[in-house]
Design a protein around this motif. Sequence first.
Motif, short mmCIF file in Angstrom:
data_model
loop_
_atom_site.label_atom_id
_atom_site.label_comp_id
_atom_site.label_asym_id
_atom_site.label_seq_id
_atom_site.Cartn_x
_atom_site.Cartn_y
_atom_site.Cartn_z
N GLN A 34 60.48 52.45 55.94
CA GLN A 34 61.60 51.80 55.71
C GLN A 34 61.45 50.95 54.19
O GLN A 34 62.25 51.10 53.47
N HIS A 35 60.47 50.24 54.12
CA HIS A 35 60.27 49.64 52.85
C HIS A 35 60.03 50.49 51.65
O HIS A 35 60.44 50.09 50.63
N HIS A 36 59.24 51.43 51.83
CA HIS A 36 58.97 52.38 50.76
C HIS A 36 60.12 52.88 50.31
O HIS A 36 60.46 53.36 49.06
N GLY A 37 61.13 53.49 51.34
CA GLY A 37 62.55 53.95 50.87
C GLY A 37 63.29 52.94 50.38
O GLY A 37 64.09 53.11 49.30
N GLN A 38 63.23 51.80 50.51
CA GLN A 38 63.95 50.76 49.85
C GLN A 38 63.56 50.44 48.47
O GLN A 38 64.49 50.36 47.49
N LEU A 39 62.31 50.53 48.29
CA LEU A 39 61.70 50.40 46.98
C LEU A 39 62.25 51.50 46.05
O LEU A 39 62.55 51.60 44.97
N ILE A 40 62.20 52.85 46.71
CA ILE A 40 62.75 53.90 45.88
C ILE A 40 64.20 53.90 45.53
O ILE A 40 64.51 54.11 44.31
N ARG A 41 64.79 53.39 46.43
CA ARG A 41 66.46 53.26 46.14
C ARG A 41 66.68 52.28 45.36
O ARG A 41 67.62 52.51 44.35
N TYR A 42 66.04 51.23 45.16
CA TYR A 42 66.13 50.26 44.20
C TYR A 42 65.76 50.66 42.81
O TYR A 42 66.57 50.41 41.74
N ALA A 43 64.70 51.52 42.68
CA ALA A 43 64.42 52.00 41.43
C ALA A 43 65.35 52.92 40.98
O ALA A 43 65.75 52.83 39.85
N TYR A 44 65.80 53.87 41.73
CA TYR A 44 67.03 54.77 41.34
C TYR A 44 68.32 53.98 40.84
O TYR A 44 68.93 54.31 39.99
N ALA A 45 68.73 52.90 41.55
CA ALA A 45 69.91 52.08 41.48
C ALA A 45 69.94 51.44 40.05
O ALA A 45 70.83 51.35 39.36
N ASN A 46 68.61 50.98 39.96
CA ASN A 46 68.47 50.07 38.43
C ASN A 46 67.92 51.05 37.40
O ASN A 46 67.51 50.35 36.50
N LYS A 47 67.98 52.25 37.55
CA LYS A 47 67.22 53.13 36.62
C LYS A 47 65.91 52.72 36.03
O LYS A 47 65.70 53.00 34.68
N ILE A 48 65.22 52.46 36.89
CA ILE A 48 63.82 52.07 36.68
C ILE A 48 62.74 53.25 36.74
O ILE A 48 63.12 54.04 37.74
N ASP A 49 62.01 53.55 35.76
CA ASP A 49 61.22 54.58 35.84
C ASP A 49 60.20 54.47 36.84
O ASP A 49 59.70 53.18 36.95
N PHE A 50 59.75 55.54 37.38
CA PHE A 50 58.73 55.36 38.40
C PHE A 50 57.34 55.68 37.84
O PHE A 50 57.20 56.18 36.94
N PRO A 51 56.21 54.79 38.23
CA PRO A 51 55.04 55.01 37.75
C PRO A 51 54.51 56.56 38.35
O PRO A 51 55.04 56.88 38.95
N LYS A 52 53.67 57.12 37.38
CA LYS A 52 53.19 58.33 37.58
C LYS A 52 52.70 58.69 38.78
O LYS A 52 52.79 59.53 39.51
N SER A 53 51.92 57.74 39.41
CA SER A 53 51.38 57.64 40.85
C SER A 53 52.35 57.94 41.84
O SER A 53 52.03 58.52 42.87
N TRP A 54 53.52 57.29 41.67
CA TRP A 54 54.90 57.61 42.56
C TRP A 54 55.10 59.20 42.45
O TRP A 54 55.29 59.50 43.73
N ASN A 55 55.37 59.60 41.57
CA ASN A 55 55.73 60.83 41.43
C ASN A 55 54.56 61.90 42.41
O ASN A 55 54.93 62.74 43.05
N PHE A 56 53.34 61.46 42.28
CA PHE A 56 52.40 62.31 43.16
C PHE A 56 52.43 62.05 44.56
O PHE A 56 52.43 63.03 45.29
N ARG A 57 52.41 60.76 44.93
CA ARG A 57 52.44 60.10 46.28
C ARG A 57 53.92 60.40 46.91
O ARG A 57 53.84 60.69 48.10
#
Length: 60
Positions: A34-57
Motif C-alpha cells: 500500500q505504501h509503495h502504491g501511495q508513493l507512485i500515485r503521489y509522484a504521478y499526481a505531482n508530475k514528479i519523475d521517477f528515478p530510473k531504479s523505479w522504472n526497473f523495479r
Amino acid sequence: MEETHINLKRFLQDNSIDEINSNLLIDLLEHEVQHHGQLIRYAYANKIDFPKSWNFRYTV
C-alpha cells in the motif's frame, strides 16, 4: 519488495509458524505494498519523475 518476498517465502516455509504469525506476515506485506502504491500515485499526481531504479523495479 523483492527482499520482502524472499524473507516472507523463507519464513512461511518454516514449519514452526502458526496461523497468527502467518496472518501477521500477510498484513505486513499488504501494508508495505500500500505504501509503495501511495508513493507512485503521489509522484504521478505531482508530475514528479521517477528515478530510473523505479522504472526497473516497479514498471512505472
